[in-house]
Design a protein around this motif. Structure first.
Motif, mmCIF file in Angstrom:
data_model
loop_
_atom_site.group_PDB
_atom_site.id
_atom_site.type_symbol
_atom_site.label_atom_id
_atom_site.label_comp_id
_atom_site.label_asym_id
_atom_site.label_seq_id
_atom_site.Cartn_x
_atom_site.Cartn_y
_atom_site.Cartn_z
ATOM 1 N N ALA A 274 -55.513 -63.249 29.165
ATOM 2 C CA ALA A 274 -55.409 -62.115 28.081
ATOM 3 C C ALA A 274 -54.686 -62.642 27.021
ATOM 4 N N VAL A 275 -53.533 -62.734 27.004
ATOM 5 C CA VAL A 275 -52.479 -63.469 26.090
ATOM 6 C C VAL A 275 -52.845 -64.583 25.295
ATOM 7 N N THR A 276 -53.208 -65.691 25.816
ATOM 8 C CA THR A 276 -53.946 -66.819 25.160
ATOM 9 C C THR A 276 -55.351 -66.596 24.486
ATOM 10 N N GLN A 277 -56.056 -65.663 25.038
ATOM 11 C CA GLN A 277 -56.976 -65.275 24.426
ATOM 12 C C GLN A 277 -56.819 -64.556 23.020
ATOM 13 N N SER A 278 -55.955 -63.776 22.912
ATOM 14 C CA SER A 278 -55.409 -62.975 21.729
ATOM 15 C C SER A 278 -54.927 -63.977 20.546
ATOM 16 N N PHE A 279 -54.453 -65.264 20.906
ATOM 17 C CA PHE A 279 -54.177 -65.932 19.933
ATOM 18 C C PHE A 279 -55.420 -66.709 19.162
ATOM 19 N N ARG A 280 -56.455 -66.958 20.208
ATOM 20 C CA ARG A 280 -57.701 -67.550 19.584
ATOM 21 C C ARG A 280 -58.272 -66.177 18.645
ATOM 22 N N SER A 281 -58.333 -65.105 19.011
ATOM 23 C CA SER A 281 -58.812 -63.890 18.209
ATOM 24 C C SER A 281 -58.134 -64.127 16.880
ATOM 25 N N ALA A 282 -56.762 -63.914 17.021
ATOM 26 C CA ALA A 282 -56.009 -63.835 15.641
ATOM 27 C C ALA A 282 -56.218 -64.977 14.775
ATOM 28 N N ARG A 283 -56.440 -66.200 15.347
ATOM 29 C CA ARG A 283 -56.588 -67.217 14.367
ATOM 30 C C ARG A 283 -58.055 -67.186 13.759
ATOM 31 N N SER A 284 -59.024 -66.661 14.464
ATOM 32 C CA SER A 284 -60.342 -66.348 13.788
ATOM 33 C C SER A 284 -60.361 -65.237 12.739
ATOM 34 N N LEU A 285 -59.460 -64.347 13.133
ATOM 35 C CA LEU A 285 -59.102 -63.194 11.903
ATOM 36 C C LEU A 285 -58.613 -63.905 10.754
ATOM 37 N N LEU A 286 -57.832 -64.767 10.820
ATOM 38 C CA LEU A 286 -57.059 -65.206 9.629
ATOM 39 C C LEU A 286 -57.947 -66.572 9.037
ATOM 40 N N THR A 287 -58.596 -66.996 9.907
ATOM 41 C CA THR A 287 -60.020 -67.849 9.192
ATOM 42 C C THR A 287 -60.510 -67.092 8.148
ATOM 43 N N ALA A 288 -61.119 -65.921 8.391
ATOM 44 C CA ALA A 288 -61.766 -65.176 7.539
ATOM 45 C C ALA A 288 -61.470 -64.768 6.306
ATOM 46 N N GLY A 289 -60.095 -64.851 6.213
ATOM 47 C CA GLY A 289 -59.319 -64.291 4.957
ATOM 48 C C GLY A 289 -57.911 -63.700 4.944
ATOM 49 N N SER A 290 -57.453 -63.306 3.886
ATOM 50 C CA SER A 290 -56.313 -62.558 3.995
ATOM 51 C C SER A 290 -56.047 -61.343 5.188
ATOM 52 N N ALA A 291 -55.041 -61.310 5.806
ATOM 53 C CA ALA A 291 -54.717 -60.094 6.544
ATOM 54 C C ALA A 291 -53.562 -59.467 6.561
ATOM 55 N N SER A 292 -53.398 -58.218 6.745
ATOM 56 C CA SER A 292 -52.006 -57.727 6.755
ATOM 57 C C SER A 292 -51.187 -57.996 7.897
ATOM 58 N N VAL A 293 -49.850 -57.883 7.951
ATOM 59 C CA VAL A 293 -49.253 -58.245 9.393
ATOM 60 C C VAL A 293 -49.763 -57.098 10.413
ATOM 61 N N ARG A 294 -49.607 -56.069 10.091
ATOM 62 C CA ARG A 294 -50.087 -54.793 10.857
ATOM 63 C C ARG A 294 -51.559 -55.238 11.510
ATOM 64 N N THR A 295 -52.495 -55.562 10.589
ATOM 65 C CA THR A 295 -53.778 -56.021 11.145
ATOM 66 C C THR A 295 -53.717 -56.983 12.205
ATOM 67 N N VAL A 296 -52.891 -58.211 11.942
ATOM 68 C CA VAL A 296 -53.078 -59.111 12.807
ATOM 69 C C VAL A 296 -52.276 -58.829 14.136
ATOM 70 N N ALA A 297 -51.275 -58.022 14.170
ATOM 71 C CA ALA A 297 -50.386 -57.672 15.152
ATOM 72 C C ALA A 297 -51.450 -56.441 15.981
ATOM 73 N N ALA A 298 -51.967 -55.763 15.367
ATOM 74 C CA ALA A 298 -52.955 -54.825 16.117
ATOM 75 C C ALA A 298 -54.017 -55.634 16.828
ATOM 76 N N ASP A 299 -54.677 -56.655 16.176
ATOM 77 C CA ASP A 299 -55.825 -57.590 16.750
ATOM 78 C C ASP A 299 -55.097 -58.027 17.938
ATOM 79 N N LEU A 300 -53.964 -58.728 17.890
ATOM 80 C CA LEU A 300 -53.576 -59.450 19.237
ATOM 81 C C LEU A 300 -53.264 -58.535 20.022
ATOM 82 N N GLU A 301 -52.723 -57.279 20.009
ATOM 83 C CA GLU A 301 -52.530 -56.271 20.961
ATOM 84 C C GLU A 301 -53.846 -55.873 21.514
ATOM 85 N N ALA A 302 -54.835 -55.695 20.842
ATOM 86 C CA ALA A 302 -55.997 -55.009 21.136
ATOM 87 C C ALA A 302 -56.986 -56.067 21.984
ATOM 88 N N GLU A 303 -56.885 -57.405 21.661
ATOM 89 C CA GLU A 303 -57.450 -58.482 22.509
ATOM 90 C C GLU A 303 -56.752 -58.616 23.921
#
Length: 390
Positions: A274-303
């Motif tokens: 679960a934790v390793t997959q969260s890193f893949r998800s966050a990198r994909s999120l940041l590939t799409a463009g700028s995101a807030s710190v809150r958005t990236v942290a929430a994505d990591l936890e949600a994944e």
């Protein structure tokens, strides 16, 4: 690679700023400050503080000593520095006099945390003082030279973690605890303290300084209890290794890995996936463009939670910049992670009542559509031997 004018770090040596890096840093800051000064109809930017203030170190061409005041004159596009070793009085008073003599008048912008006495010297010289976050915004995106220094510190962190993995891979089990051979060939318990020393030695060997930040099982009893720190580690429990070394120019890395010598593939394996997959998800999120710190942290936890963990499960995801401080901007929830930022993603999830699994990496955020670069780091493997093979 570090610059040719950067000295080799010796144990306990103060940070040294290579001239090319300092000029590059100042040029980057000047572009941000000039735009801010024009927008705010201000004449100059001023900050004051001690040498330990990262904003002071960032703005100076050479490492300051003692109390220092620094200014960017927007009209002349020039940096000015005054410190206690060249000023008879307070450096901020000297700088205020200099700016007045240059014909500067009107508004001076300062960071919100500028010392009160420095602000008073500026006001007494006839300036109106207003706050700005411009220098923090400049520091939030890194120059090429800064990225190189952070990458070098990260390589040192990687060397430390790999050294720990090597020690763990060679460890034997004696009475249910891990043991290793010492320099005399005798079998001794493998304690958190012994493993931490091995990490630090590898970091120093890689040209960085541990800076007192290395930890084995941080946040647990062994990290804060001297007696527990001397108790041998268990082969079937997750061992969290954290390294945050500082390089010769004062820039930090940040790396965390969790290893299990003899995993049964149970709960720690589920948490690890679960934790390793969260890193893949966050990198994909940041590939799409700028995101807030809150958005990236929430994505990591949600994944992580998407793998069957509910609200009662203890999961912590933090996102921040890394540079002259181990944790710096962008770090507030609303801060945008923009191209050029270097950020640390850190995710921890509880395995059981006494242990957790934690991973942290440093990413360089590039242009939209480009996958963020993960700075040199070992694989996310739970097995010490597997980590060394990858």
């Amino acid at each position: 690679m570090t610059g040719a004018d950067e000295p080799t770090l010796e144990y306990g040596q103060r940070a040294s700023v290579p001239s090319a890096l300092a000029r590059e840093r100042r040029d980057h800051a000047a572009s941000v400050l000039a735009a801010t000064l024009e927008k705010r109809d201000a004449t100059a930017f001023v900050h004051a503080g001690l040498e330990r203030d990262p904003a002071i170190r960032y703005s100076c061409e050479s490492l300051p000593h003692g109390r220092t005041a620094v200014a960017y004159d927007g009209t002349a596009d020039e940096w000015l520095v005054r410190s206690t070793d060249v000023s008879d009085g307070h450096p901020a008073a000297d700088l205020a006099t200099t700016l007045t003599g240059r014909g500067c008048e009107g508004t001076i912008l300062t960071p919100p945390h500028v010392p009160h006495d420095a602000a008073l010297y500026l006001e007494n010289a006839g300036f109106e003082v207003a706050s700005t976050d411009a220098i923090a915004r400049a520091r939030a995106t890194k120059t090429a030279g800064e990225r190189d220094r952070i990458a070098a510190a990260q390589r040192a962190a990687s060397a430390g973690i790999r050294r720990a993995a090597s020690v763990l891979a060679d460890a034997t089990v004696v009475d249910g605890r891990l043991a290793v051979a010492d320099e005399d060939g005798d079998t001794v318990p493998l304690t958190p303290a012994r493993l931490r020393i091995a990490i630090d030695e590898a970091i120093v060997g890689a040209g960085a300084f541990p800076a007192g930040n290395t930890a084995v099982n941080p946040g647990t009893v062994s990290h804060v209890d001297t007696d527990a720190d001397g108790t041998a580690l268990r082969p079937d429990e997750p061992i969290v290794l954290a390294a945050t070394p500082r390089g010769p120019a004062g820039y930090y890395g940040g790396l965390v890995r969790t290893l299990v010598v003899d995993s049964d593939g149970g709960q720690e394996r589920r948490v690890h996936v679960a934790v390793t997959q969260s890193f893949r998800s966050a990198r994909s999120l940041l590939t799409a463009g700028s995101a807030s710190v809150r958005t990236v942290a929430a994505d990591l936890e949600a994944e992580v939670r998407s793998f069957g963990f509910d609200d009662s499960d203890d999961i912590e995801a933090t996102v921040s910049g890394v540079g002259l401080e181990p944790c710096e901007g962008p770090s507030d929830g609303s801060d945008e992670i923009e191209p050029g930022a270097v950020v640390r993603l850190d995710v921890a999830a509880r395995v059981d009542e006494t242990s957790q699994l934690r991973i942290a990496d440093v990413l360089v955020v590039t242009d939209e559509g480009e996958r963020p670069e993960r700075l040199a780091a070992p694989a996310h493997s739970l097995s010490p031997a597997a980590l060394l093979e990858q």
